[in-house]
Design a protein around this motif. Sequence first.
Motif, mmCIF file in Angstrom:
data_model
loop_
_atom_site.group_PDB
_atom_site.id
_atom_site.type_symbol
_atom_site.label_atom_id
_atom_site.label_comp_id
_atom_site.label_asym_id
_atom_site.label_seq_id
_atom_site.Cartn_x
_atom_site.Cartn_y
_atom_site.Cartn_z
ATOM 1 N N GLN A 24 0.837 -1.205 0.000
ATOM 2 C CA GLN A 24 0.000 0.000 0.000
ATOM 3 C C GLN A 24 0.870 1.254 0.000
ATOM 4 O OE1 GLN A 24 -3.205 -0.238 -0.281
ATOM 5 N NE2 GLN A 24 -3.655 1.956 -0.215
ATOM 6 N N LYS A 73 -16.592 8.651 1.125
ATOM 7 C CA LYS A 73 -15.639 7.694 0.588
ATOM 8 C C LYS A 73 -14.219 8.231 0.682
ATOM 9 C CE LYS A 73 -16.474 5.328 -3.041
ATOM 10 N NZ LYS A 73 -16.745 4.925 -4.432
ATOM 11 N N VAL A 74 -14.069 9.572 0.412
ATOM 12 C CA VAL A 74 -12.736 10.167 0.530
ATOM 13 C C VAL A 74 -12.243 10.108 1.968
ATOM 14 C CG1 VAL A 74 -11.420 12.308 0.294
ATOM 15 C CG2 VAL A 74 -13.011 11.631 -1.506
ATOM 16 N N ASN A 80 -8.342 4.934 6.202
ATOM 17 C CA ASN A 80 -7.631 3.673 5.971
ATOM 18 C C ASN A 80 -6.148 3.916 5.711
ATOM 19 O OD1 ASN A 80 -9.997 2.194 6.246
ATOM 20 N ND2 ASN A 80 -10.483 2.354 4.062
ATOM 21 N N PHE A 81 -5.856 4.982 4.933
ATOM 22 C CA PHE A 81 -4.454 5.275 4.645
ATOM 23 C C PHE A 81 -3.697 5.635 5.917
ATOM 24 C CE2 PHE A 81 -1.230 8.494 3.631
ATOM 25 C CZ PHE A 81 -0.377 7.727 2.857
ATOM 26 N N ARG A 96 -8.511 8.456 -12.211
ATOM 27 C CA ARG A 96 -9.668 9.223 -11.747
ATOM 28 C C ARG A 96 -10.462 9.862 -12.880
ATOM 29 N NH1 ARG A 96 -6.512 12.148 -6.636
ATOM 30 N NH2 ARG A 96 -5.980 10.176 -5.566
ATOM 31 N N GLN A 117 1.152 4.048 -3.058
ATOM 32 C CA GLN A 117 0.949 5.480 -2.863
ATOM 33 C C GLN A 117 2.166 6.281 -3.349
ATOM 34 O OE1 GLN A 117 -1.878 6.766 -1.907
ATOM 35 N NE2 GLN A 117 -1.111 8.866 -2.134
ATOM 36 N N SER A 167 -11.209 6.590 2.762
ATOM 37 C CA SER A 167 -9.906 6.267 2.173
ATOM 38 C C SER A 167 -8.775 6.896 2.968
ATOM 39 C CB SER A 167 -9.867 6.745 0.721
ATOM 40 O OG SER A 167 -10.867 6.103 -0.051
ATOM 41 N N ARG A 204 -19.599 10.959 -1.891
ATOM 42 C CA ARG A 204 -18.226 10.959 -2.370
ATOM 43 C C ARG A 204 -17.276 11.474 -1.296
ATOM 44 N NH1 ARG A 204 -17.237 10.488 -7.701
ATOM 45 N NH2 ARG A 204 -15.477 11.935 -7.565
#
Length: 308
Positions: free
Chosen positions: A117, A177-178, A184-185, A136, A121, A181, A174
């Motif tokens: 991961q 979701k950002v 999680n990052f 994207r 990135q 993310s 949206r």
Amino acid sequence: MATFNYTVDTNPMAAEISSVSQYVAGTTTAVVAMQTAVVMAEAKAADHVCTNVNKGFFTLIRSQISQKMAKLQSEVDSHLMQLNQQKKQLLAIKGRMERDYNIISSRYLKLFNGLNQNLKQRIFDLDKPTIDFAVREIEKVSNRTKYLTATVPVTQLESLAISQKIIASNVKFRGMKVIGSMTNFLSDMNEQKRLTEKILLSGSKVKNATLAIPVIISEMNFDKFDNRNIDVTVSKVQLSPTTQLAMKNIVNQNVDNLQWQKTADIAKEVKSEFGKILSASNSSQRVKNMMNKLFLANNFQTVKNNAL
């Protein structure tokens, strides 16, 4: 010169000689019969001696074979029990190795997933415009009908309000979701940081130290032939399975060279710990009394001024 003639009667002598010849004939018959009986008796005695000799030799050979069979059977039984014991030990070692492998594989899988991961990135950051366009923008163009809400030029006020709510809901979705993310990052980065701190030794000074760890060596007889088995028990507190296995191997290699001495009395700490375990047990009072009696009657040995 005068001549004298005598007549001698020989009939009595002839009669006597005739009677003597009859006795001689009877004696001859008796001698022949005796000789025949002697020959038969010798043959019978020879057969009897041969029969007894053969029977004794057969009995001796059978006894020796039976003794050898019993000895070999006992050796086979002892080897079989030893093989069964070694089989149990190997199965236990196999189970420990499987658990260690699963733990290590899960640990490295998590580590490599974090590395993947992070590398992904970093690769995205190397050429961000191209990645943004390929990942994207192309996705937005392909899914234009799903992401963009179509409105008609002329609508009523109610339809315009509903359309605006739909657009706001899509924007919020949206944004969620950002945020997910990003969460999680950040969590992956923190996990990677913790793993890196565990692996790397930054600014720490390594010192050699000697740690005394108690080990219990128990010896038991598992069959009637006095075959013995030695079991080594180590503490599981703050010791990894690999360290425990290494300690057991070292003790098994040097167990024959240890010098033992009898302990005069059981230590107070051991009595106190056994009392705590006995009081916490769910067994009946009769079983507890028997356990306490066996504990007090037991004797054990310790290693005499020796360290492995």
